[in-house]
Motif scaffolding. Structure first.
Motif, mmCIF file in Angstrom:
data_model
loop_
_atom_site.group_PDB
_atom_site.id
_atom_site.type_symbol
_atom_site.label_atom_id
_atom_site.label_comp_id
_atom_site.label_asym_id
_atom_site.label_seq_id
_atom_site.Cartn_x
_atom_site.Cartn_y
_atom_site.Cartn_z
ATOM 1 N N HIS A 40 0.816 -1.221 0.000
ATOM 2 C CA HIS A 40 0.000 0.000 0.000
ATOM 3 C C HIS A 40 0.850 1.272 0.000
ATOM 4 C CE1 HIS A 40 -3.491 -2.440 1.933
ATOM 5 N NE2 HIS A 40 -3.383 -2.645 0.631
ATOM 6 N N VAL A 41 0.212 2.345 -0.430
ATOM 7 C CA VAL A 41 0.826 3.675 -0.340
ATOM 8 C C VAL A 41 -0.030 4.491 0.624
ATOM 9 C CG1 VAL A 41 1.477 5.765 -1.583
ATOM 10 C CG2 VAL A 41 1.656 3.537 -2.710
ATOM 11 N N GLY A 42 0.552 4.849 1.758
ATOM 12 C CA GLY A 42 -0.237 5.534 2.780
ATOM 13 C C GLY A 42 0.180 6.963 3.019
ATOM 14 N N CYS A 43 1.238 7.411 2.373
ATOM 15 C CA CYS A 43 1.702 8.782 2.603
ATOM 16 C C CYS A 43 2.557 9.204 1.418
ATOM 17 C CB CYS A 43 2.534 8.862 3.896
ATOM 18 S SG CYS A 43 4.155 8.065 3.776
ATOM 19 N N SER A 46 7.333 9.271 3.101
ATOM 20 C CA SER A 46 8.217 8.170 3.524
ATOM 21 C C SER A 46 8.110 7.873 5.011
ATOM 22 C CB SER A 46 9.679 8.476 3.178
ATOM 23 O OG SER A 46 9.795 8.788 1.824
ATOM 24 N N GLN A 47 6.940 8.080 5.578
ATOM 25 C CA GLN A 47 6.821 7.926 7.030
ATOM 26 C C GLN A 47 5.978 6.753 7.483
ATOM 27 O OE1 GLN A 47 5.475 11.853 8.280
ATOM 28 N NE2 GLN A 47 7.472 12.117 9.255
ATOM 29 N N CYS A 48 4.980 6.330 6.711
ATOM 30 C CA CYS A 48 3.938 5.472 7.286
ATOM 31 C C CYS A 48 4.281 3.994 7.308
ATOM 32 C CB CYS A 48 2.617 5.687 6.562
ATOM 33 S SG CYS A 48 2.551 4.907 4.930
ATOM 34 N N GLY A 49 5.125 3.525 6.392
ATOM 35 C CA GLY A 49 5.515 2.116 6.387
ATOM 36 C C GLY A 49 4.509 1.176 5.729
ATOM 37 N N CYS A 51 4.046 0.692 2.798
ATOM 38 C CA CYS A 51 4.634 0.190 1.547
ATOM 39 C C CYS A 51 5.792 -0.769 1.800
ATOM 40 C CB CYS A 51 5.133 1.371 0.732
ATOM 41 S SG CYS A 51 6.429 2.277 1.623
ATOM 42 N N LYS A 61 11.006 0.498 3.000
ATOM 43 C CA LYS A 61 9.849 1.254 2.522
ATOM 44 C C LYS A 61 10.008 1.405 1.009
ATOM 45 C CE LYS A 61 9.143 3.643 6.887
ATOM 46 N NZ LYS A 61 9.239 4.899 7.641
ATOM 47 N N CYS A 63 8.547 2.980 -1.119
ATOM 48 C CA CYS A 63 8.387 4.311 -1.703
ATOM 49 C C CYS A 63 9.658 5.136 -1.543
ATOM 50 C CB CYS A 63 7.210 5.055 -1.067
ATOM 51 S SG CYS A 63 7.540 5.654 0.600
HETATM 52 S S1 FES Z 1 3.867 5.000 1.475
HETATM 53 FE FE1 FES Z 1 4.203 5.813 3.465
HETATM 54 S S2 FES Z 1 6.262 5.230 3.885
HETATM 55 FE FE2 FES Z 1 5.927 4.502 1.887
#
Ligand code: FES
Ligand code: FES
Length: 169
Positions: A40-43, A46-49, A51, A61, A63
């Motif tokens: 998934h892409v959540g942000c 580069s913070q949410c993890g 991905c 990560k 992304c």
């Molecule tokens: S999409 Fe959030 S860290 Fe990669």
């Protein structure tokens, strides 16, 4: 002059060759070229993890990595874990102790957990929280995620113990 680069990598055990734009991110290569949308892409910071995938065994990560940087690497995504049917031990533990609600963060959490348990097979709660600090969950409050990782670690250790005994070790 060509504006693509040729890459060759192994994704979930299958060798892949592709021409990609130099700026294409690994997460977009996985999702858009290979259809592996479990990552998934959540942000966009580069913070949410969400991905997170394994690159040569380490949680990364996806992304934060260009597809071209993964040239020659072995990449494992969430789709590879339950390929033979049953959930893998980490997925099963997340399910058993309700460590997910919307599930958006879960693929990244599971992949990061695999990396964590590969390095710390019996982590303390503090080590679990530290190991997963790069993965955000907006739903669960993390408590059950820590329980799930602990449970997965226990089950994997039991399984390994049984295998060692069966092998006469
Ligand atoms: S999409 Fe959030 S860290 Fe990669
Ligand atoms: S279960 Fe919803 S973000 Fe973690």
């Amino acid at each position: 002059m060509s504006n693509t680069v040729a890459i060759k990598l192994t994704v979930n055990g299958v060798e892949r060759q592709a021409d990609v734009e130099p700026r294409m991110l690994l997460v977009h290569f996985l999702r858009e070229r290979l259809g592996l949308t479990g990552t998934h892409v959540g942000c966009d910071t580069s913070q949410c993890g969400a991905c997170a995938v394994l690159v040569d065994g380490a949680a990364v990560k996806s992304c934060t990595l260009l597809a071209a940087q993964a040239d020659g690497a072995e990449v494992t995504t969430i789709e590879h874990l339950a390929r033979e049917g049953p959930l893998d031990p980490v997925q099963q533990a997340f399910s058993d102790v309700h460590a997910l609600q919307c599930g958006f963060c879960t693929p990244g959490m599971v992949m990061a957990t695999h990396d964590l348990l590969a390095h710390s097979p019996r982590p303390t709660d503090a080590q679990i929280r530290h190991g997963l600090e790069g993965n955000f969950c907006r739903c669960t409050g993390y408590h059950n995620i820590v329980r799930a990782v602990r449970l997965a670690a226990e089950r994997m250790a039991e399984h390994q113990g049984r295998e060692t005994t069966a092998a006469g070790g």
